[in-house]
Design a protein around this motif. Structure first.
Motif, short mmCIF file in Angstrom:
data_model
loop_
_atom_site.label_atom_id
_atom_site.label_comp_id
_atom_site.label_asym_id
_atom_site.label_seq_id
_atom_site.Cartn_x
_atom_site.Cartn_y
_atom_site.Cartn_z
N TYR A 47 5.64 42.08 56.74
CA TYR A 47 5.49 43.51 56.51
C TYR A 47 6.79 44.09 55.98
O TYR A 47 7.86 43.47 56.04
N LEU A 93 0.81 47.44 62.05
CA LEU A 93 0.49 47.76 60.66
C LEU A 93 -0.69 48.72 60.56
O LEU A 93 -0.68 49.66 59.77
N ARG A 121 4.80 48.88 57.44
CA ARG A 121 3.61 48.90 56.61
C ARG A 121 3.36 47.54 55.93
O ARG A 121 4.30 46.77 55.72
N PRO A 122 2.10 47.27 55.58
CA PRO A 122 1.77 46.01 54.90
C PRO A 122 2.47 45.91 53.55
O PRO A 122 2.86 46.93 52.95
#
Length: 233
Positions: free
Chosen positions: A157, A21, A138-139
């Motif tokens: 995520y 991430l 990605r978060p």
């Protein structure tokens, strides 16, 4: 970018999620991890089979999928021992997934075929990464910045804009709690059940299953209707 976890454990697996991430947010979308960890892992040990299955499931939803490592039992020699972190160095055991016991192999091949089914989706995300710098992994807050809870989630995520992944990061974890971001309905690809966002749910997580959800408004049909080809023996 390859992140090399030298020693294998569920603790190390947990760290890979955070590393991936952070790499994505730092502009490095072509990120991967050594599935199973690099050093160790006895191919005859059921505990390693569980860890490998969980790591393989996570690796299926990484920008680059990569299985690589020095497995045990190894051919033990003292020549070049200094090159292997002070351990005897020789030829490691196998990494081919088809050499594992059938139960483990069935899990690994399922996610290998799932990865292949996602190829068009992944290619589209890689194009976005190339042209705009959009992280593939990605978060939650990247896509749901209006959701305050999403900012505090580090063990789930988004894989592209339409797939939410909640990897299993502890040994013998038969269920786990998952937060689904608000403003969307979510489909559990394993059960086809639809959930409202903005809530935490608990799902069963047998070893052959990783919790994965797709947006109900824009479902990724390749995984929503996925079935691995029948194994011919």
């Amino acid at each position: 970018m390859q992140n090399r976890p030298l020693f294998l454990s569920f603790e190390s697996l947990q760290k890979q999620v955070v590393a991936g991430l952070n790499a994505g947010l730092s502009g490095i979308s072509w990120w991967t991890t050594d599935i199973g960890g690099f050093t160790g892992g006895n191919v005859e040990d059921p505990k390693f089979h569980e860890l490998l299955a969980r790591w393989f499931q996570f690796g299926t939803f990484c920008p680059v999928m990569w299985i690589h490592g020095f497995r045990e039992p190894a051919e033990q020699t003292i020549e070049h021992a200094d090159r292997m972190f002070g351990q005897p160095f020789g030829s490691g055991a196998f990494n081919e997934i088809y050499k594992y016991p059938k139960a483990t192999y069935q899990i690994l091949r399922k996610y290998l075929f799932m990865r292949e089914a996602m190829r068009p989706y992944i290619m589209a995300q890689m194009k976005q990464a190339h042209e705009k710098g959009t992280p593939v992994m990605r978060p939650l807050f990247y896509d749901f910045n209006h959701d305050d809870t999403a900012w505090n989630i580090s063990d789930e995520y988004m894989f592209g804009p339409d797939i939410l992944v909640a990897p299993i990061l502890h040994a013998d974890e038969q269920q786990r709690q998952i937060y689904l971001p608000a403003g969307e309905k979510w489909i559990d690809i394993n059960t086809q059940k639809v959930y409202d966002g903005g809530q935490a749910i608990t799902v069963a997580t047998p070893v052959e299953t990783i919790p994965v959800f797709t947006r109900a408004s824009h479902p990724v049909k390749e995984i929503l209707n996925f079935t691995a080809p029948e194994l011919v023996e």
